[in-house]
Design a protein around this motif. Structure first.
Motif, PDB file in Angstrom:
ATOM      1  N   MET A 115       0.836  -1.201   0.000  1.00  0.00           N
ATOM      2  CA  MET A 115       0.000   0.000   0.000  1.00  0.00           C
ATOM      3  C   MET A 115       0.874   1.255   0.000  1.00  0.00           C
ATOM      4  N   PHE A 116       1.943   1.203   0.834  1.00  0.00           N
ATOM      5  CA  PHE A 116       2.829   2.353   0.923  1.00  0.00           C
ATOM      6  C   PHE A 116       3.462   2.651  -0.435  1.00  0.00           C
ATOM      7  N   MET A 128     -15.261   4.775  -4.804  1.00  0.00           N
ATOM      8  CA  MET A 128     -16.254   3.835  -5.288  1.00  0.00           C
ATOM      9  C   MET A 128     -15.704   2.421  -5.363  1.00  0.00           C
ATOM     10  N   ILE A 129     -14.469   2.301  -5.769  1.00  0.00           N
ATOM     11  CA  ILE A 129     -13.945   0.944  -5.899  1.00  0.00           C
ATOM     12  C   ILE A 129     -13.244   0.494  -4.631  1.00  0.00           C
ATOM     13  N   GLY A 130     -13.480   1.196  -3.537  1.00  0.00           N
ATOM     14  CA  GLY A 130     -13.088   0.581  -2.269  1.00  0.00           C
ATOM     15  C   GLY A 130     -12.077   1.314  -1.421  1.00  0.00           C
ATOM     16  N   ALA A 131     -11.621   2.493  -1.864  1.00  0.00           N
ATOM     17  CA  ALA A 131     -10.664   3.195  -1.016  1.00  0.00           C
ATOM     18  C   ALA A 131     -11.378   3.730   0.211  1.00  0.00           C
ATOM     19  N   SER A 132     -10.814   3.477   1.369  1.00  0.00           N
ATOM     20  CA  SER A 132     -11.418   4.027   2.572  1.00  0.00           C
ATOM     21  C   SER A 132     -10.927   5.441   2.769  1.00  0.00           C
ATOM     22  N   ARG A 133     -11.578   6.118   3.702  1.00  0.00           N
ATOM     23  CA  ARG A 133     -11.196   7.491   3.976  1.00  0.00           C
ATOM     24  C   ARG A 133      -9.744   7.552   4.431  1.00  0.00           C
ATOM     25  N   LYS A 134      -9.387   6.579   5.245  1.00  0.00           N
ATOM     26  CA  LYS A 134      -8.028   6.553   5.775  1.00  0.00           C
ATOM     27  C   LYS A 134      -7.008   6.385   4.647  1.00  0.00           C
ATOM     28  N   THR A 135      -7.342   5.450   3.735  1.00  0.00           N
ATOM     29  CA  THR A 135      -6.442   5.204   2.613  1.00  0.00           C
ATOM     30  C   THR A 135      -6.202   6.489   1.828  1.00  0.00           C
ATOM     31  N   LEU A 136      -7.313   7.194   1.573  1.00  0.00           N
ATOM     32  CA  LEU A 136      -7.186   8.425   0.791  1.00  0.00           C
ATOM     33  C   LEU A 136      -6.393   9.480   1.553  1.00  0.00           C
ATOM     34  N   ALA A 137      -6.687   9.595   2.843  1.00  0.00           N
ATOM     35  CA  ALA A 137      -5.962  10.572   3.651  1.00  0.00           C
ATOM     36  C   ALA A 137      -4.469  10.264   3.583  1.00  0.00           C
ATOM     37  N   SER A 169     -10.844  13.803   1.817  1.00  0.00           N
ATOM     38  CA  SER A 169     -11.156  12.382   1.904  1.00  0.00           C
ATOM     39  C   SER A 169     -12.550  12.174   2.482  1.00  0.00           C
ATOM     40  N   ARG A 170     -13.134  13.270   2.973  1.00  0.00           N
ATOM     41  CA  ARG A 170     -14.369  13.152   3.715  1.00  0.00           C
ATOM     42  C   ARG A 170     -15.582  13.035   2.790  1.00  0.00           C
ATOM     43  N   LEU A 171     -15.447  13.637   1.607  1.00  0.00           N
ATOM     44  CA  LEU A 171     -16.632  13.810   0.782  1.00  0.00           C
ATOM     45  C   LEU A 171     -17.186  12.497   0.260  1.00  0.00           C
ATOM     46  N   ASN A 172     -18.498  12.507   0.081  1.00  0.00           N
ATOM     47  CA  ASN A 172     -19.200  11.368  -0.485  1.00  0.00           C
ATOM     48  C   ASN A 172     -18.817  11.235  -1.956  1.00  0.00           C
ATOM     49  N   PRO A 173     -18.560  10.010  -2.404  1.00  0.00           N
ATOM     50  CA  PRO A 173     -18.132   9.842  -3.795  1.00  0.00           C
ATOM     51  C   PRO A 173     -19.134  10.418  -4.785  1.00  0.00           C
TER      52      PRO A 173
END
Ligand SMILES: Nc1ncnc2c1ncn2[C@@H]1O[C@H](COP(=O)(O)OP(=O)(O)O)[C@@H](O)[C@H]1O
Ligand SMILES: [Mg+2]
Lengths: 811, 229
Positions: A1-2, A322-331, A402-406
């Motif tokens: 992931m990193f 949409m394809i699965g990234a969580s908020r944390k991942t995006l942050a 990262s917060r916004l709704n897709p």
């Protein structure tokens, strides 16, 4: 992931070149100035602290209160104070005394290569208490024997052509016995208060009567205390010891204190005779503020541009969610982008620091370096700063974006959010407010320096060459020398005086009483001994009465007053009024009038006030006595010379002096450059502000440029439609620039009071100061607006002249 | 598999209140291929977004594989979504910064699949979509049909139980469009449930069943045999 984060971040950085460029340039500049300043501050705060014993070394400072209530502090005390303390107090583990016995001609014994050097002597403790490395010799014993000397490697190289100087011998003009080199000292580090070339053993002069000296202030004294000792208690004991041994002193109240070595650098204001460069905490604060601000501005840019760019990326972010990234991942991804950008900037910044260090060192008069050998704390700090900057820059995008709704992200025209618009505006306002404050500061300092260096001071300071009188022979031959100087074609006038206006040594003060008043009505006045040529040479105006007469013996009891002094004494017409100066002697050897009797003089003239001190000081009363007086010897020649052929003139003058005294060293200064020294610190301040302003503006403009680019891009379609409907290019440019200019105006409104207050405070230092006119503020605001306009209009014009058909198709 | 009852969705702006979905009840069984049709603005996308767990309904019940999820929070929905649902859009929605391979790989990364396994899976699906030779290209370097194949590949990479397609052929010419429809049919035949929004009667013929919406309400449901032309 990193790995994926880094890869994605890299792609993102690469794809948005303009924004990346702006961010990297901004952050690099921010980090560069931060690193340089950090190096400077680190060096300052470690001043004198590299000694292993630094925490337990104290300097003795004597506080005196004269009967008039005047307090002075002196960094020196009598020989016996340290000797007695060391012998009697168990807490005092070691002591060192240092004193410079004037200057001396020194030379290797087998050579005629003479050097004119300060003649420092010291007790053996010097090498035991402090951690100065000897390249050769034994620190424990080097200064123990009479006629020993240690030299620095630099001096050794100069004198002997090698640092391998142990065992060589040095002759000194004042001593029949030559000195033996018992140690070669590694050159003093720059952040040490000590920096002499030669250090002679004190014990050589053990018969000079030091062992009765409890009273003088001759010896710089440092004590090494036991780690467990309480310095307060120790200084109490020392004061007791001193009181028991000193001659009953009815004149001054005196008190010794122990000042920690670590505080000497920053806390020596008002302590006479402090060795080495003293530092200013104010500078440290100003510097730190600038560093933090500049870095903050760069972080703000990053956040600003990233949120601006956000709407461009909304789709990408939406897809990821949409394809699965969580908020944390995006942050994490946004943070990775920020860190990568910061890292690239840091690499650039380190390169820049390397390139700039020589200039920075020149400016700060330091020898800073950055490399593998640099203190680990600097590197640690750098790493922390990188994390901080990366975090600070990335945190807002990470949290907000990262917060916004897709689904929201998917709308091709997503609102960037009202809050983020106002945040961006707020940040731009802050950036420009800082810039404008800096511009005001630069302008004020510049004008003030210009004012003090061009102000009419009551005499003409340019083209005055001042020559020091360094020996009795020269002093005796002063009349002859004056005549010889006057014969040189380029010399238009010569005078001798005890001190010169803008004196870099102490200007003596005397008490002046009038015959008819009680002693309580004493006046403190500056004292200057001058000859009949002083007024014409300095071009000082004689207002009333007469000047001194050449060669007159009677004039030895005549004085001139400046206007301020005459006013204080209530004298309007000089008519031989008698005034009296109580017995004072600043080292005069004027025979016919003994120095231990009051000096009674007649006022024969009044001269126009002239500034003889830095323009930080107001005009003060001054008594000008004849050069033949019992108070103060003459110490200087001043020649008014013409600008042409200066080096030839100087050579001829040197030859004249040399004829009188072979060994005399020809020391000269130009008075105006000496005056400039008063404002040297201010010049440095000016440069700092100027650079701070330039940096702040530069980074601010980068950010503004980025935002303008973005705004122009965002409004491409709108601009296209407006143009199709007939809008002119100007109207479009104005429309696009207006919003940004509004922000700069708000920034100015915030900046002005802050700048006014800060500069008002600074100007209080000066007795002679400029007014903080509105013009300065208008100019600063104008500069801010112009720069902003230039930055913004570039993009605005580009957008405005674009073909509307093309821009409409792009939607 | 999906059972919604009296589902409601209301959009409120400052002045207007739009009932995008009004008491919609639908049931979709596992393995079905359903087309949703209706005029613009009738609520198709809204319905699909709710089915895709991208949006919350304002009322009614929604059972997904037997679990009532209308009250799920965002986090739980996201979790359910990434494990069970693949999306295909009219505008492909590929990430421009990533290559074909990386785009398809992304859902696996978010699921925490190991690199080796990712490689194997992605290559397999790219092979199947006949886009393997373009694996290192970026989306803009591909034709629309190729892009949509990549999007489909990405949608199916983690073997979702449900594929949601919003006008998947809307930006494609008929040849490419047919190809994508064939792909969806194949996936459906392999056991994946497919729900597709479309404007095209032609595409709808690939489905087993058509649900017609008008102004947020289901007006007709018919199976393939009863399709009217
Ligand atoms: N985010 C929203 N805010 C307000 N109204 C919306 C929003 N999304 C959709 N609508 C409205 O809801 C109705 C249904 O929209 P949508 O589901 O997109 O229709 P379709 O996809 O069938 O064209 C429309 O009237 C649309 O204007
Ligand atoms: Mg739709």
């Amino acid at each position: 992931m990193f790995k994926n984060h880094i890869k994605t971040a890299w792609r993102h950085i690469w794809r948005n070149k303009i924004f990346t460029f702006i961010n990297v340039v901004g952050l690099s500049v921010g980090l560069t100035s931060f690193l340089l300043i950090a190096l400077y501050i680190f060096d300052e705060v470690t001043f004198d602290r590299f000694h292993q014993n630094a925490n337990n070394i104290y300097r003795l400072v004597e506080h005196r209160t004269t009967p008039e209530g005047k307090e002075t502090k002196i960094a020196g005390t009598g020989y016996q104070v340290s000797a007695g303390a060391q012998a009697n107090l168990p807490e005092v583990k070691n002591a060192v005394r240092l004193v410079a016995l004037g200057r001396a001609n020194v030379a290797p014994s087998n050579s005629t290569n003479i050097f004119y050097e300060d003649f420092w002597i010291s007790s053996p403790g010097f090498l035991q208490i402090f951690d100065f490395k000897l390249l050769q010799g034994n620190g424990q014993t080097a200064l123990k024997a009479p006629h020993s000397v240690i030299v620095t490697e630099e001096m050794a190289r100069k004198m002997f052509g090698t640092t391998n100087a142990l065992g060589k011998s040095i002759k000194v003009d004042r001593e029949p016995t030559p000195f033996l080199v018992t140690g070669v000292l590694k050159n003093f580090p720059v952040n040490s208060q000590f920096s002499f070339n030669l250090l002679f053993s004190e014990v050589t002069y053990q018969d000079a009567g030091f062992n009765t000296d409890w009273d003088s202030n001759n010896f710089y004294t440092y004590l090494l205390l036991d780690a467990k000792a309480n310095p307060q208690v120790v200084s109490g004991k020392i004061n007791q010891l001193v009181a028991a041994n000193r001659k009953p002193d009815n004149q001054d109240k005196r008190q010794l204190t122990l000042q920690p070595l670590k505080e000497v650098h920053f806390n020596s204001e008002g302590i006479e005779g402090t060795l080495g460069k003293t530092g200013s905490l104010t500078y440290i604060y100003v510097f730190s503020l600038i560093a933090v601000f500049v870095l903050l501005l760069a972080c703000i840019n990053y956040t600003n541009l990233t949120t601006a760019l956000f709407s461009k990326r909304a789709k990408e972010i939406g897809v990821r969610k949409m394809i699965g990234a969580s908020r944390k991942t995006l942050a994490n991804q946004f943070l990775a982008e920020a860190f990568l950008t910061t890292f690239i900037s840091l690499v650039l910044a380190l390169t820049l620091v390397k390139l700039l260090l020589p200039y920075f060192n020149g400016f700060t008069e330091k020898q800073l370096s950055l490399g593998p050998g640099t203190d680990y704390r600097i590197w640690l700090g750098t790493a922390i700063i990188m994390l901080l900057v990366g975090g600070l820059s990335g945190i807002y995008p990470a949290l907000f974006q990262s917060r916004l709704n897709p689904l929201v992200l998917f709308k091709s025209k997503i609102p960037v959010g009202n809050d983020s618009i106002s945040l961006r505006q707020f940040l731009v306002v802050m950036q420009f407010a800082v810039s404008i404050v800096m511009i005001v500061a630069t302008l004020v300092v510049y004008r003030q320096i210009k004012y003090v260096s061009t102000k009419d001071m009551g005499f003409t300071k340019s083209q005055l060459l001042v020559v020091d009188i360094n020996s009795g022979k020269v002093r005796q031959g002063a009349e002859t020398i004056k005549n010889e100087f006057a014969k040189i074609a380029q010399v238009k006038g010569v005078t001798v005086s005890s001190r010169v206006p803008g004196e870099w040594k102490n200007l003596p003060k005397v008490k002046v009483t009038q015959n008819n008043t009680a002693p309580a009505a004493d006046h403190e006045m500056f004292f200057l001994g001058v000859d009949d040529k002083f007024l014409p040479t300095y071009e000082i105006e004689l207002l009333k009465g007469r000047n001194f007469r050449a060669g007159s013996l009677a004039d030895s009891s005549a004085v001139l007053l400046n206007q301020t002094a005459a006013h204080e004494l209530g004298i309007t017409e000089p008519s031989g009024q008698i005034i009296q100066i109580p017995a004072t002697n600043f080292g005069s050897s004027f025979d016919p009038m003994p120095a231990d009797k009051p000096y009674r003089v007649r006022v024969v003239g009044i001269v126009k006030d002239f500034n003889f001190q830095s323009l930080r000081e107001p005009l003060a009363p001054m008594v000008l006595a004849f050069h033949k007086n019992p108070v103060h010897n003459i110490d200087y020649f001043t020649a008014r010379v013409s600008a042409a052929n200066m080096s030839e003139t100087i050579k001829q003058m040197e030859a004249v002096l040399h004829n009188i005294d072979q060994e005399h060293l020809f020391e000269y200064h130009f008075l105006d450059s000496q005056w400039d020294l008063f404002y040297r610190e201010d010049k440095i301040r000016e440069t700092i502000f100027l650079m701070g302003a330039a940096l702040a503006i530069f980074i601010g403009c980068l950010g503004l440029f980025g935002l303008a680019t973005f705004a122009a891009e965002q409004r491409t379609k709108e601009i296209g439609i407006r143009k199709v409907l007939g809008a002119s290019i100007q109207s479009v440019v104005i429309m696009l620039s207006k919003d940004f200019l509004k922000l700069v105006f708000i920034a100015a409104i915030i900046a002005f009071p802050v700048a006014w207050y800060a500069m008002h405070q600074w100007l209080q230092d000066f007795a002679y100061r400029i007014n903080l006119s509105w013009g300065i503020f208008a100019l600063a605001g104008g500069i801010g607006v112009l720069i902003a306009l230039f930055t913004v209009s570039f993009q605005a014009i580009r957008a405005a002249v674009a073909n509307p058909v093309k821009s409409l198709r792009s939607e | 598999m999906i059972k919604i009852e009296n589902l409601e969705k209301v959009y409120r702006t400052e002045e207007v209140e739009t009932k995008a979905l009004n008491k919609v009840s639908i049931e979709v069984n596992e393995g079905e291929f359903v087309a949703i049709m209706g005029p613009s603005g009738c609520g198709k996308s809204t319905l699909l977004n709710i089915l895709g767990l991208l949006d919350e309904p304002d009322g009614g019940s929604f059972k997904f594989i037997g679990t009532e999820i209308s009250k799920f929070n965002e986090r739980n929905r996201a979790d359910l979504r990434k494990k069970n649902i693949g999306f295909v859009f009219q505008s492909f929605n590929l990430i421009d910064e990533l290559t074909v391979f990386e785009n398809v790989e992304l859902p696996l990364i978010y699921l925490g699949v190991s690199a080796a396994e990712r490689k194997e899976k992605v290559e397999k699906v790219l092979e199947k979509m006949q886009i393997m030779h373009r694996r290192n290209h970026f989306p803009q370097q591909l034709s629309g049909g190729q892009q949509q194949r990549v999007a489909v590949a990405r949608a199916v990479i983690n073997n979702p139980k449900l594929i949601l397609a919003d006008e998947p052929t809307g930006n494609l010419d008929s040849t490419n469009g047919n190809e994508v429809m064939e792909l969806l049919t194949e996936l459906n035949e392999a056991g994946t449930t497919v729900i597709m929004v479309t404007h095209s009667e032609h595409d709808a013929r690939y489905a087993h069943r058509i649900i017609r919406l008008l102004d947020g309400e289901v007006v007709m449901e018919n199976v393939r045999e009863q399709f009217t032309v």
